[in-house]
Design a protein around this motif. Structure first.
Motif, mmCIF file in Angstrom:
data_model
loop_
_atom_site.group_PDB
_atom_site.id
_atom_site.type_symbol
_atom_site.label_atom_id
_atom_site.label_comp_id
_atom_site.label_asym_id
_atom_site.label_seq_id
_atom_site.Cartn_x
_atom_site.Cartn_y
_atom_site.Cartn_z
ATOM 1 N N THR A 36 -24.614 -2.849 5.703
ATOM 2 C CA THR A 36 -23.787 -3.015 7.052
ATOM 3 C C THR A 36 -24.515 -4.232 7.496
ATOM 4 N N LEU A 37 -23.352 -4.915 8.031
ATOM 5 C CA LEU A 37 -23.741 -6.302 8.830
ATOM 6 C C LEU A 37 -24.822 -5.777 10.051
ATOM 7 N N PRO A 38 -25.898 -6.843 10.180
ATOM 8 C CA PRO A 38 -25.843 -8.297 9.948
ATOM 9 C C PRO A 38 -26.323 -8.328 8.369
ATOM 10 N N LEU A 39 -26.923 -7.180 7.599
ATOM 11 C CA LEU A 39 -27.179 -7.595 6.420
ATOM 12 C C LEU A 39 -26.220 -7.957 5.508
ATOM 13 N N HIS A 40 -26.561 -8.725 4.481
ATOM 14 C CA HIS A 40 -25.359 -9.242 3.584
ATOM 15 C C HIS A 40 -25.609 -9.616 2.260
ATOM 16 N N PRO A 41 -24.819 -9.326 1.239
ATOM 17 C CA PRO A 41 -25.403 -9.255 -0.161
ATOM 18 C C PRO A 41 -25.476 -10.717 -0.827
ATOM 19 N N HIS A 42 -25.160 -11.828 -0.197
ATOM 20 C CA HIS A 42 -25.133 -13.085 -0.971
ATOM 21 C C HIS A 42 -26.399 -13.806 -0.272
ATOM 22 N N GLY A 43 -27.050 -14.409 -1.424
ATOM 23 C CA GLY A 43 -28.291 -15.178 -1.146
ATOM 24 C C GLY A 43 -29.636 -14.844 -0.369
ATOM 25 N N THR A 44 -29.509 -13.416 -0.404
ATOM 26 C CA THR A 44 -30.709 -12.890 0.200
ATOM 27 C C THR A 44 -31.143 -11.716 -0.727
ATOM 28 N N GLU A 45 -32.487 -11.220 -0.110
ATOM 29 C CA GLU A 45 -32.929 -10.177 -1.006
ATOM 30 C C GLU A 45 -32.198 -8.953 -0.637
ATOM 31 N N ASP A 46 -31.478 -8.788 0.347
ATOM 32 C CA ASP A 46 -30.770 -7.602 0.804
ATOM 33 C C ASP A 46 -30.040 -6.822 -0.071
ATOM 34 N N LEU A 47 -29.527 -7.738 -1.104
ATOM 35 C CA LEU A 47 -28.717 -7.125 -2.280
ATOM 36 C C LEU A 47 -29.518 -6.355 -3.052
ATOM 37 N N GLY A 48 -30.750 -6.721 -3.655
ATOM 38 C CA GLY A 48 -31.842 -5.988 -4.253
ATOM 39 C C GLY A 48 -32.305 -4.811 -3.637
ATOM 40 N N LYS A 49 -32.570 -4.801 -2.370
ATOM 41 C CA LYS A 49 -33.035 -3.711 -1.644
ATOM 42 C C LYS A 49 -31.837 -2.488 -1.658
ATOM 43 N N ALA A 50 -30.418 -3.036 -1.593
ATOM 44 C CA ALA A 50 -29.320 -2.129 -1.457
ATOM 45 C C ALA A 50 -29.318 -1.445 -2.977
ATOM 46 N N ALA A 51 -29.703 -2.321 -4.143
ATOM 47 C CA ALA A 51 -29.492 -1.784 -5.320
ATOM 48 C C ALA A 51 -30.538 -0.728 -5.472
ATOM 49 N N MET A 52 -31.473 -0.875 -5.081
ATOM 50 C CA MET A 52 -32.676 -0.180 -5.285
ATOM 51 C C MET A 52 -32.410 1.256 -4.593
ATOM 52 N N ILE A 53 -31.854 1.356 -3.476
ATOM 53 C CA ILE A 53 -31.582 2.526 -2.888
ATOM 54 C C ILE A 53 -30.432 3.363 -3.536
ATOM 55 N N LEU A 54 -29.331 2.696 -4.254
ATOM 56 C CA LEU A 54 -28.406 2.995 -4.723
ATOM 57 C C LEU A 54 -28.806 3.710 -5.892
ATOM 58 N N GLN A 55 -29.706 2.773 -6.694
ATOM 59 C CA GLN A 55 -30.186 3.560 -7.920
ATOM 60 C C GLN A 55 -31.093 5.013 -7.535
ATOM 61 N N GLU A 56 -31.588 4.888 -6.399
ATOM 62 C CA GLU A 56 -32.388 6.105 -6.233
ATOM 63 C C GLU A 56 -31.559 7.568 -5.662
ATOM 64 N N ILE A 57 -30.485 6.927 -5.381
ATOM 65 C CA ILE A 57 -29.209 8.153 -4.964
ATOM 66 C C ILE A 57 -28.486 8.538 -6.225
ATOM 67 N N ILE A 58 -28.431 7.578 -7.302
ATOM 68 C CA ILE A 58 -27.768 8.001 -8.553
ATOM 69 C C ILE A 58 -28.879 9.050 -9.289
ATOM 70 N N ARG A 59 -30.109 8.609 -9.207
ATOM 71 C CA ARG A 59 -31.187 9.463 -9.718
ATOM 72 C C ARG A 59 -31.234 10.761 -9.275
ATOM 73 N N TYR A 60 -31.230 10.843 -7.974
ATOM 74 C CA TYR A 60 -31.149 12.304 -7.477
ATOM 75 C C TYR A 60 -29.870 13.167 -7.949
ATOM 76 N N TYR A 61 -28.687 12.445 -7.944
ATOM 77 C CA TYR A 61 -27.655 13.292 -8.068
ATOM 78 C C TYR A 61 -27.608 13.983 -9.578
ATOM 79 N N GLU A 62 -28.333 12.638 -10.635
ATOM 80 C CA GLU A 62 -28.521 13.107 -11.961
ATOM 81 C C GLU A 62 -29.428 14.054 -12.214
ATOM 82 N N THR A 63 -30.655 14.196 -11.495
ATOM 83 C CA THR A 63 -31.756 14.943 -11.551
ATOM 84 C C THR A 63 -31.517 16.341 -11.137
ATOM 85 N N ASN A 64 -30.550 16.492 -10.203
ATOM 86 C CA ASN A 64 -30.071 17.865 -9.816
ATOM 87 C C ASN A 64 -28.839 18.103 -10.256
#
Length: 1204
Positions: free
Chosen positions: A1127-1155
């Motif tokens: 969510t703004l003001p975080l932005h996916p382009h040119g910063t590490e914010d995209l990496g953090k969002a991807a890390m959280i998304l991976q953890e969410i996918i892992r949770y749904y898969e594990t359960n």
């Protein structure tokens, strides 16, 4: 064998007034002849002494009984006479008179180290004092005063030179009770009695000392079976100044020993360890035979062994002492030592021992001729040990001043108070009754005032009497902790710690109460409740919790119920207006009622104002509560009577003192917070008239904790005057404005800082601006005053980094709804916007930019506007503005060069602007372009310019910022570590010297970040602890400087790091605190820095919940975190914010898969479809099976190659 010499001397400062005896045995030890040389101020006496064979035989027989268990030997006047005959038989009457004149001075019995038996083997305390031939015996307290025991006598072994213990900041006792055969009734010591009573004695003096007991084995849990190694470990850890040992003792083959779980241990082993530890001043040996010196050729007493190891002083028992006598002796000795130190009397251990012996004689023994316990303690000291005793006594020098500071900080002075003796007496009894007590009364019944009065009296009595046996008092008004509400036991501990820090007397390391360690809370295996109970019991204090509400009681009701049965030494007092729940109260609830009509009338009559009777009744009959009441809105329904009273007051002043005095008082009423007399030059009338009226009821005086005073007219008088005498008030307001403007106009750069440096100075300036705003902000003359003050004050506050104060001043002026925009200047909005941006007030910063654009702008204004706009884009995280930000800095560089060429006569201010442009541009280069080399190059240029302009403060700000840039690179460039620390500590020292708290908390924050980074690399616990400490200091410093955002950042990192290595309970607490921090920050500001920090805290929260095993809460935290991360003001382009969002998304996918929740995973996609599309730029999936769908989501999380 070398000759035996015994010296007896009176130790005095004046050497002429001393008695010196020298004894030398003439022949072998078996013979009885001694040479004696007695040196007195009046002359020398030389003689030979023959130890009568009969006497010697009698003494030997007596000593055989004396050293057996108590009651084996009765006092024998023949023995006491034999000792006197040996020591004093050749003293003439004149010499005896001289000797007896100085019985209160120290008497030293000394011998060479290898001939110490004459010191150790004879109970010299039993020796009768010399009396003149045919003269009466010394009269007084019976047998005690007839013997040498009544003097400050001690034994000294010549050649035993004490080692000076290392200096410490607190007096520290350690006691050890060892009786491995405790279950054997035939041989056991009274260990339980010793343990219980020594603990009580030391605990009662907890304000002055720390103490620790070693009574049981950690493995077996059996009481009174400590191992010798356990004692050694405790000595290493606690580093005691005073060591008390209760044990069986013996001397075998000339070797003194103590009995521990492993068996008999040589005193020599203990002595050597104490020597290496080098902390102990005094050892108390409560053990048989350890004063006695065996006749073996290689023998030594336990006391002598310790002296030879460098221990300054040893008190050893000459026989087996009763527990009650031994404890009474220690209690009296400690009391005398602490009292003399607190009273700043030169401490004499010998006098303390004498005092303690007399206490045992007077209070313990029933038959002093049969119960000889009063003679058992013998004091041994090394040569020059008194110097070290004085050092020991100095450890408690800050006690009285700390008590005074506690009184001042706990209780404001109550100038007007109606005595409520019955209630005060009840509260004084509560202070002396351990447990939890409730005091109840309806709002403004006066219960707070009565408790404060009782607490003030309690501490004042302790100060006046220099009492060392008190419970320290901690008064906490929970209504003043709105930012840290009482939500659970942890928050209660935090509030207690904050209050304790406020009570620390500045300039001394002495502390009446020590805080509850954060590491204890986070690392303890015990529950938080147990930690609090342990703190209360070990501290032995009075904790007063005022203004506790029903919500508070619900939050901590569990611990209150627990305290009912667990408090044995501390007192907890709860003051509440609300009903008291059934906590199984042990003590009855004390109810404080309103004053009766009769009491109210009596008080009002005494104050001379019948008109205020109703106010006094409503306030519970005390002025303190009345002030609070009348400053509020409670009395608004009675405006008519209040107006009449206010009119009557002014009429009375005019009638009694004259119109001039009335004008002065009316002028003072314009200032709601009053005026510090140090600012009297700004008072537009005669301040001397106010001084003459200060004892009248219509002028009140408030004294602050820092001893500053303010004169003011109480609100219930001042408020009606504002509209009843509007014309007069307007004139007085204008007079204040004119007086202020006239004084500062000539030299604002000197005058404004001088005002700020005085108590209430900033508040006074703010009041002046508020006067103008209320009067007519658009009046041309007054408007110029406001603009002049705001501009100059902004410059001064900026130097001090007091951004919040600058924000307040600009806000009063520019946010006034009646302000005509055309009367403002662009620079005003730019300065206001700068402070708003620094504090994270994004909406206000944006508004200021818009307003500045509507006003005419100079070239310098354009430079500041470009800088502010670039700063806003960065703080808002507007990545799509990256090119525009770069262009703004480039544009400013060109504009500044143009200005420098046009103004070559005065370049200083332009150099500062050029340096600031490089500084902000460097930050952009580092964090947006990831160009550390380019950023450091720009900082170097800025540093050179600041140096040329003489801007020392900004040079250290650059040091801090450059260190911050290097922290993230220590993984690949570990050589940066020393450079980072050097820069941060250099800046820290500078800002500590200038008392710049805002910059200090930024430095502490970066030090916390540095050690957090190191811990992440090396996993060394020391780095974690350092990081937590620095974040803690940052939090405290930010709170003091009103830097809310930084305070919450630091507190959050302190919480998550403290919980990261600890148990489930601490992680659970941390997850709750993170929710509160996130709510506060997102309410306060939504700049990119704040949102990133909240996102990081939420990631920690999710990890903690996963470790705890709270599956549903874990998923909820992940989803919540994903919202923050995308969510703004975080932005996916040119910063590490995209990496953090991807890390959280991976953890969410892992949770749904594990359960095994494929449907829920698809539901997640459609719920967050927009964020996924914006952040990962992928088309909608078409007809995917659940397995393919999971692979699709995983694939979009790993596409970017710069996640980090």
């Amino acid at each position: 064998m070398a000759p035996v010499r015994i010296d007896i001397k009176l130790s005095r400062e004046i050497k002429a007034k001393r008695c010196f005896f020298s004894f030398k045995k003439r022949n072998k030890l078996t013979e009885n002849k001694y040479d004696i040389s007695i040196q007195l101020a009046s002359g020398n006496v030389n003689s030979n002494i023959v130890w009568d064979g009969t006497d010697k035989s009698k003494v030997a027989d007596f000593l055989q009984l004396y050293r057996r268990p108590p009651l084996s030997a009765d006092f024998d006047t023949g023995i006491a006479t034999a000792f006197r005959k040996f020591l004093f038989s050749n003293l003439g009457d004149i010499h005896i008179d001289e000797f007896n004149r100085y019985l209160d001075e120290e008497i030293i019995i000394a011998a060479e180290g290898n001939n110490a038996r004459m010191l150790t083997n004879f109970p010299w305390e039993l020796c009768f004092l010399p009396v003149k031939q045919g003269g009466p015996a010394i009269s007084g307290d019976g047998l005690f005063l007839e013997c040498l025991s009544r003097t400050p006598v001690y034994r000294m072994i010549n050649g035993s030179v004490p080692v000076r213990p290392q200096q410490q900041h607190a007096l520290n006792f350690l006691y050890s009770i060892s009786d491995p055969n405790y279950n054997d009734e035939r041989t056991r010591l009274p260990a339980h009695d010793f343990d219980k009573q020594i603990n009580q004695v030391l605990k009662k003096r907890r304000t002055l000392l720390d103490f620790f007991g070693t009574t049981s084995n950690n493995v077996t849990g059996d009481k009174y079976k400590p191992s010798f190694q356990q004692l050694i470990t405790q000595i290493d850890v606690q580093r005691p100044n005073v060591l008390i040992l209760v044990s069986h003792g013996q001397t075998i083959n000339g070797v003194p020993q103590l009995y521990f779980e492993e068996g008999w241990k040589n005193v020599d082993d203990l002595a050597n360890h104490l020597k290496s530890t080098n902390s102990v001043y005094i050892v108390y040996l409560i053990a048989c035979d350890l004063a006695f010196y065996d006749d073996g050729a290689t023998s030594a007493s336990g006391a002598k062994v310790l002296l030879d190891a460098g221990i300054p002083a040893v008190v050893a028992m000459q026989s087996s002492i009763l527990a009650k006598a031994g404890v009474k002796f220690i209690e009296s000795l400690v009391d005398h030592m602490l009292t003399s130190s607190v009273n700043q009397v030169d401490f004499s251990l010998a006098r303390a021992v004498k005092f303690a012996r007399h206490t045992v004689y007077r209070d313990v023994v029933t038959n002093p001729k049969r119960d000889l316990d009063w003679t058992f303690p013998a004091l041994f000291m090394g040569e020059g040990a008194q110097i070290h005793m004085k050092e020991l006594s100095q450890l408690v020098n800050g006690y009285i001043e700390s008590l005074k500071f506690m009184l001042k900080k706990n209780f404001p002075v109550q100038h007007d108070y109606y005595p409520r003796l019955k209630e005060e007496e009840s509260i004084q009894k509560i202070f002396h009754t351990a447990g939890i007590h409730f005091i109840k009364g309806k709002n403004i019944s006066g219960k707070t005032t009565v408790v404060r009065q009782a607490g003030e009296q309690y501490l004042q009595n302790a100060i006046d009497n220099k009492n060392t046996d008190i419970r320290p008092l901690l008064y906490i008004d929970l209504s003043s902790y709105r930012d840290n509400p009482l939500e659970n036991v942890i928050s209660l501990i935090n509030i207690i710690n904050e209050k304790i820090k406020q009570l620390q007397f500045p300039g001394t390391s002495f502390s009446l109460i020590k805080t509850i360690s954060a590491s204890d809370i986070m690392t303890s295996e015990s529950s938080v409740k147990d930690i609090l109970v342990s703190f209360l019991e070990n501290t032995r204090l009075i904790l007063i919790l005022d203004n506790i509400t029903t919500v508070h009681l619900q939050n901590i009701g569990g611990i209150i119920a627990g305290l009912q049965t667990e408090l044995r030494d501390s007192v907890v007092i709860v003051l509440t207006d609300d009903p008291v729940a059934d906590y199984g109260l042990v003590h009855p609830v004390l109810v404080i009622d309103d004053l009766t009509q009769e009491e109210t009338g009596e008080f009002v009559a005494a104050k001379g104002g019948d008109q205020t009777k109703d106010y006094f009744r409503l306030s519970g009959g005390n002025i303190f509560a009345l002030k609070q009441l009348l400053k509020g809105t409670v009395m608004q329904e009675d405006d008519i009577s209040r107006e009449n009273y206010a009119i009557g007051v002014l009429a009375s002043i005019q009638k009694q003192f004259g119109d001039s005095f009335a004008d002065s008082v009316l002028a003072l009423s314009v200032l709601p917070l009053g005026l510090n007399p140090e600012l009297a030059e700004f008072f537009p009338f005669d301040w001397e008239e106010i001084e003459q009226l200060k004892d009248e009821d219509f002028i009140w005086i408030e004294e602050t904790d820092d001893d500053d005073i303010f004169y003011f007219v109480p609100a219930f008088i001042a408020q009606p005057w504002q509209y009843l005498f509007n014309d007069n008030i307007n004139n007085h307001t204008q007079a204040f404005i004119d007086q202020f403007a006239g004084i500062i106009a000539d030299d604002p750069e000197k005058k404004l800082p001088a005002i700020l440096n005085k108590a209430g100075g900033f508040e006074f300036i703010r009041a002046i601006i508020l006067m103008i705003v209320k009067k007519d902000i658009n009046d041309q003359d007054n408007l110029l005053v406001v603009q002049f003050v705001c501009m100059n004050l902004h410059t001064e506050l900026y130097k001090r980094s007091e951004w919040f104060k600058s924000y307040e001043i600009w806000s009063l002026y520019l946010n006034d709804k009646n302000l005509a925009i055309e009367s403002t200047e662009s620079i005003h909005w730019l300065r206001f916007g700068k402070t708003a941006l620094l504090l994270g007030f994004m909406n206000q910063a944006q508004l200021c930019i818009e307003k500045a654009r509507t006003r005419p702008r100079s070239a310098l204004d354009i430079i500041e506007l470009n800088d502010l706009e670039a700063g806003y884009f960065k703080a808002a995280g507007l990545v799509d503005k990256k090119t525009e930000i770069e262009e703004l800095y480039q544009k400013n560089a060109r504009l500044i060069e143009v200005e420098m060429k046009a103004n070559d006569a005065d370049l200083s201010h332009l150099k500062v602007k050029k340096a600031l442009n490089f500084y902000n541009w460097a930050i952009f280069q580092k964090w947006w372009n990831h160009d550390i080399a380019g950023a450091r190059g720009m900082l170097a240029q800025a540093r050179k310019l600041y140096q040329e302009a003489g801007e020392e403060l900004m040079m250290y700000v650059l040091e801090k910022e450059e260190a911050d840039m290097l922290i993230d690179d220590i993984v690949t460039n570990p050589e940066f570590q020393d450079e980072i620390l050097d820069k941060l500590h250099r800046s820290r020292k500078y800002f500590e010297g200038t008392m710049n708290r805002t910059e200090l908390n930024e430095i502490y924050y970066r030090l916390g970040r540095f050690y957090k980074k190191l811990y992440g690399i090396k996993k060394e616990i020391d780095y974690l602890n350092k990081s937590i400490s620095y974040y803690g200091w940052c939090e405290e410093s930010a709170r003091e400087s009103n830097y809310f955002r930084m305070e919450q950042f630091a507190y959050g990192y302190k919480v998550v790091l403290s919980a990261s290595n600890n148990n489930t309970t601490q992680k659970k607490i941390a997850t709750e605190e993170i929710n509160k921090i996130a709510k506060r920050l997102m309410t306060y500001s939504k700049d990119v820095w704040s949102v990133r920090v909240v996102r990081n805290f939420k990631w920690w929260q999710a990890l903690f919940l996963k470790e705890i095993g709270s599956n549903e809460e874990y998923l909820e935290a992940l989803l919540d975190n994903f919202k923050y991360a995308t969510t703004l003001p975080l932005h996916p382009h040119g910063t590490e914010d995209l990496g953090k969002a991807a890390m959280i998304l991976q953890e969410i996918i892992r949770y749904y898969e594990t359960n095994n929740l494929p449907a829920e995973l698809i539901g997640f996609y459609y719920e967050y479809k927009e964020q996924l599309k914006n952040w990962f730029n992928d088309p909608d999936p078409v007809e995917f099976t659940s397995g393919q769908f999971k692979e699709y989501l995983n694939s979009i999380t790993i596409k970017p190659n710069y996640y980090g």
